[in-house]
Motif scaffolding. Structure first.
Motif, mmCIF file in Angstrom:
data_model
loop_
_atom_site.group_PDB
_atom_site.id
_atom_site.type_symbol
_atom_site.label_atom_id
_atom_site.label_comp_id
_atom_site.label_asym_id
_atom_site.label_seq_id
_atom_site.Cartn_x
_atom_site.Cartn_y
_atom_site.Cartn_z
ATOM 1 N N ASP A 1 0.834 -1.205 0.000
ATOM 2 C CA ASP A 1 0.000 0.000 0.000
ATOM 3 C C ASP A 1 0.869 1.255 0.000
ATOM 4 O OD1 ASP A 1 -2.336 -1.533 0.155
ATOM 5 O OD2 ASP A 1 -2.231 -1.621 2.339
ATOM 6 N N VAL A 2 1.933 1.239 0.819
ATOM 7 C CA VAL A 2 2.837 2.382 0.883
ATOM 8 C C VAL A 2 3.516 2.598 -0.468
ATOM 9 C CG1 VAL A 2 4.963 3.259 1.925
ATOM 10 C CG2 VAL A 2 3.221 2.188 3.364
ATOM 11 N N ASP A 3 3.915 1.490 -1.132
ATOM 12 C CA ASP A 3 4.538 1.604 -2.454
ATOM 13 C C ASP A 3 3.588 2.262 -3.452
ATOM 14 O OD1 ASP A 3 6.866 0.461 -1.570
ATOM 15 O OD2 ASP A 3 6.414 -1.546 -2.343
ATOM 16 N N ARG A 4 2.327 1.856 -3.423
ATOM 17 C CA ARG A 4 1.353 2.392 -4.374
ATOM 18 C C ARG A 4 1.057 3.866 -4.085
ATOM 19 N NH1 ARG A 4 -1.909 -1.052 -7.269
ATOM 20 N NH2 ARG A 4 -3.834 0.063 -6.750
ATOM 21 N N LEU A 5 0.943 4.225 -2.812
ATOM 22 C CA LEU A 5 0.707 5.620 -2.463
ATOM 23 C C LEU A 5 1.901 6.489 -2.842
ATOM 24 C CD1 LEU A 5 -1.017 5.205 1.026
ATOM 25 C CD2 LEU A 5 -2.092 5.980 -1.096
ATOM 26 N N THR A 6 3.099 5.922 -2.710
ATOM 27 C CA THR A 6 4.297 6.644 -3.125
ATOM 28 C C THR A 6 4.293 6.859 -4.631
ATOM 29 O OG1 THR A 6 5.565 5.699 -1.286
ATOM 30 C CG2 THR A 6 6.818 6.617 -3.114
ATOM 31 N N ALA A 7 3.886 5.828 -5.385
ATOM 32 C CA ALA A 7 3.816 5.941 -6.845
ATOM 33 C C ALA A 7 2.802 7.000 -7.279
ATOM 34 C CB ALA A 7 3.451 4.584 -7.454
ATOM 35 N N ALA B 1 -1.709 15.785 2.490
ATOM 36 C CA ALA B 1 -2.947 15.566 3.231
ATOM 37 C C ALA B 1 -4.184 15.682 2.343
ATOM 38 C CB ALA B 1 -3.043 16.562 4.389
ATOM 39 N N GLY B 2 -4.133 16.539 1.337
ATOM 40 C CA GLY B 2 -5.284 16.712 0.470
ATOM 41 C C GLY B 2 -5.556 15.519 -0.431
ATOM 42 N N LEU B 3 -4.509 14.724 -0.711
ATOM 43 C CA LEU B 3 -4.666 13.591 -1.622
ATOM 44 C C LEU B 3 -4.760 12.245 -0.914
ATOM 45 C CD1 LEU B 3 -2.132 14.521 -4.458
ATOM 46 C CD2 LEU B 3 -4.622 14.682 -4.526
ATOM 47 N N LEU B 4 -4.518 12.222 0.409
ATOM 48 C CA LEU B 4 -4.427 10.942 1.100
ATOM 49 C C LEU B 4 -5.706 10.129 0.996
ATOM 50 C CD1 LEU B 4 -2.870 8.950 2.794
ATOM 51 C CD2 LEU B 4 -3.582 10.199 4.850
ATOM 52 N N ARG B 5 -6.854 10.736 1.296
ATOM 53 C CA ARG B 5 -8.109 9.980 1.258
ATOM 54 C C ARG B 5 -8.383 9.442 -0.141
ATOM 55 N NH1 ARG B 5 -12.785 12.831 4.983
ATOM 56 N NH2 ARG B 5 -11.664 12.765 6.968
ATOM 57 N N LEU B 6 -8.130 10.280 -1.142
ATOM 58 C CA LEU B 6 -8.345 9.833 -2.520
ATOM 59 C C LEU B 6 -7.390 8.702 -2.860
ATOM 60 C CD1 LEU B 6 -9.724 10.203 -5.262
ATOM 61 C CD2 LEU B 6 -7.994 11.909 -5.806
ATOM 62 N N GLY B 7 -6.128 8.835 -2.456
ATOM 63 C CA GLY B 7 -5.149 7.786 -2.725
ATOM 64 C C GLY B 7 -5.525 6.476 -2.083
ATOM 65 N N PRO C 1 2.050 -0.335 -9.542
ATOM 66 C CA PRO C 1 2.762 0.920 -9.305
ATOM 67 C C PRO C 1 3.344 1.506 -10.584
ATOM 68 C CG PRO C 1 3.298 -0.662 -7.585
ATOM 69 C CD PRO C 1 2.494 -1.401 -8.627
ATOM 70 N N GLU C 2 3.790 0.647 -11.514
ATOM 71 C CA GLU C 2 4.352 1.136 -12.781
ATOM 72 C C GLU C 2 3.296 1.869 -13.600
ATOM 73 O OE1 GLU C 2 6.746 -1.865 -10.988
ATOM 74 O OE2 GLU C 2 4.650 -1.970 -11.650
ATOM 75 N N ALA C 3 2.082 1.301 -13.644
ATOM 76 C CA ALA C 3 1.003 1.946 -14.390
ATOM 77 C C ALA C 3 0.606 3.265 -13.735
ATOM 78 C CB ALA C 3 -0.208 1.014 -14.476
ATOM 79 N N ILE C 4 0.603 3.285 -12.404
ATOM 80 C CA ILE C 4 0.258 4.508 -11.682
ATOM 81 C C ILE C 4 1.281 5.601 -11.969
ATOM 82 C CG2 ILE C 4 0.039 5.550 -9.390
ATOM 83 C CD1 ILE C 4 -1.086 2.860 -8.434
ATOM 84 N N ARG C 5 2.572 5.233 -11.957
ATOM 85 C CA ARG C 5 3.631 6.218 -12.234
ATOM 86 C C ARG C 5 3.494 6.766 -13.655
ATOM 87 N NH1 ARG C 5 6.760 2.275 -9.343
ATOM 88 N NH2 ARG C 5 7.372 3.065 -7.292
ATOM 89 N N ALA C 6 3.192 5.870 -14.604
ATOM 90 C CA ALA C 6 3.038 6.305 -15.993
ATOM 91 C C ALA C 6 1.852 7.256 -16.133
ATOM 92 C CB ALA C 6 2.863 5.088 -16.901
ATOM 93 N N ALA C 7 0.738 6.925 -15.470
ATOM 94 C CA ALA C 7 -0.438 7.789 -15.530
ATOM 95 C C ALA C 7 -0.149 9.139 -14.893
ATOM 96 C CB ALA C 7 -1.613 7.118 -14.818
ATOM 97 N N ARG C 8 0.577 9.119 -13.785
ATOM 98 C CA ARG C 8 0.921 10.369 -13.106
ATOM 99 C C ARG C 8 1.791 11.250 -14.011
ATOM 100 N NH1 ARG C 8 5.018 11.991 -9.272
ATOM 101 N NH2 ARG C 8 4.195 13.591 -7.867
ATOM 102 N N THR C 9 2.727 10.633 -14.739
ATOM 103 C CA THR C 9 3.588 11.391 -15.640
ATOM 104 C C THR C 9 2.769 12.066 -16.738
ATOM 105 O OG1 THR C 9 5.469 9.928 -15.239
ATOM 106 C CG2 THR C 9 5.510 11.225 -17.260
ATOM 107 N N VAL C 10 1.815 11.320 -17.302
ATOM 108 C CA VAL C 10 0.953 11.881 -18.347
ATOM 109 C C VAL C 10 0.172 13.076 -17.810
ATOM 110 C CG1 VAL C 10 -1.082 11.431 -19.780
ATOM 111 C CG2 VAL C 10 0.742 9.735 -19.651
#
Length: 251
Positions: A123-129, A158-164, A174-183
């Protein structure tokens, strides 16, 4: 104005406790029309659902940003109809991002408390991604030998924690999340650059106060417009992928 609620199981006292406000505040928002009425159950007891809780959290966030009740009402009136609790959480996360001090440093125990659920190493890895949190300087990654995580220290948006936390249940790597975040970041920066160029053409050069004033007035409107356009575009893209007509297509 109505909100479709799932599991309308919260009394007004429970809703107030979950949102961190008083019952009087909940009733006040109701009388002002900012919060829809509860679902009336047996014995004429009102019950509130996830939609009410998410809308209440959004209202409180808007107040923390300094908006008046009249401004909050205008903001809520401009929201697209039919938003569910998840959509409202997205808007709250965007509103929270207006604040310059949204990032806090917390320990692992406090992180889990704020998340409202235990957070394992994955979970921590995904939230970090997602960019929701990162390991603070001098901290650890929180992975203990027992697999439950250690006493790491994290910088948390704090503003994104609940959504995350809600996104943890979405089956993305996590790789897909990082790619989406980059886009998303690339397009957001491009939009910000173009809007900044337009502002420079409207404000006298070197007038810092005018720039700050115009930005303060426009930022909520621009962010809401971008979010609404993105939500509608993504919905249309998904409908096209599934072979369905656009949501706003004529019958």
């Amino acid at each position: 104005m109505t909100i479709e609620t799932e599991e309308p199981a919260l009394t007004v006292d429970e809703l107030a406790a979950r949102a961190g406000v008083t019952v009087r505040t909940v009733r006040f928002y109701g009388t002002k029309g900012l919060l829809p009425p509860p679902v009336i159950g047996p014995r004429r007891v009102g019950h509130y659902g996830a939609g009410h809780l998410a809308r209440l959290a959004l209202i409180e966030e808007l107040r923390r940003q300094g908006l008046t009740l009249a401004a909050i009402e205008r903001y809520l009136d401009r929201l697209p109809p039919g938003l569910d609790a998840h959509d409202l959480a997205v808007h709250r996360a965007v509103v929270a991002s207006w604040a310059p001090d949204a990032v806090e440093t917390v320990g692992r125990e406090e992180l889990g408390r704020r998340a409202g659920r235990p957070l394992g190493p994955q979970d921590v890895d995904r939230l970090t991604a997602m960019g929701v949190l990162e390991v603070a300087d001098g901290g650890t990654d929180g992975d203990g030998e027992d697999g439950e995580g250690g006493e790491g220290v994290y910088r948390v948006d704090a503003g994104l924690l609940r959504l995350g936390v809600r996104l943890l249940d979405v089956p993305l790597s996590p790789e897909a999340i990082r790619a989406a975040r980059t886009v998303l970041l690339d397009h957001a920066r491009a939009a910000a650059h173009e809007l900044s160029r337009m502002l420079r053409e409207e404000v006298p050069q070197g007038d810092a106060q005018a720039v700050r004033s115009l930005s303060a007035h426009m930022q909520p409107l621009v962010v809401q417009a971008l979010l609404t356009a993105f939500q509608r575009s993504l919905t249309d893209e998904l409908r096209e992928w599934l072979g369905e007509p656009p949501a706003h297509a004529s019958p």
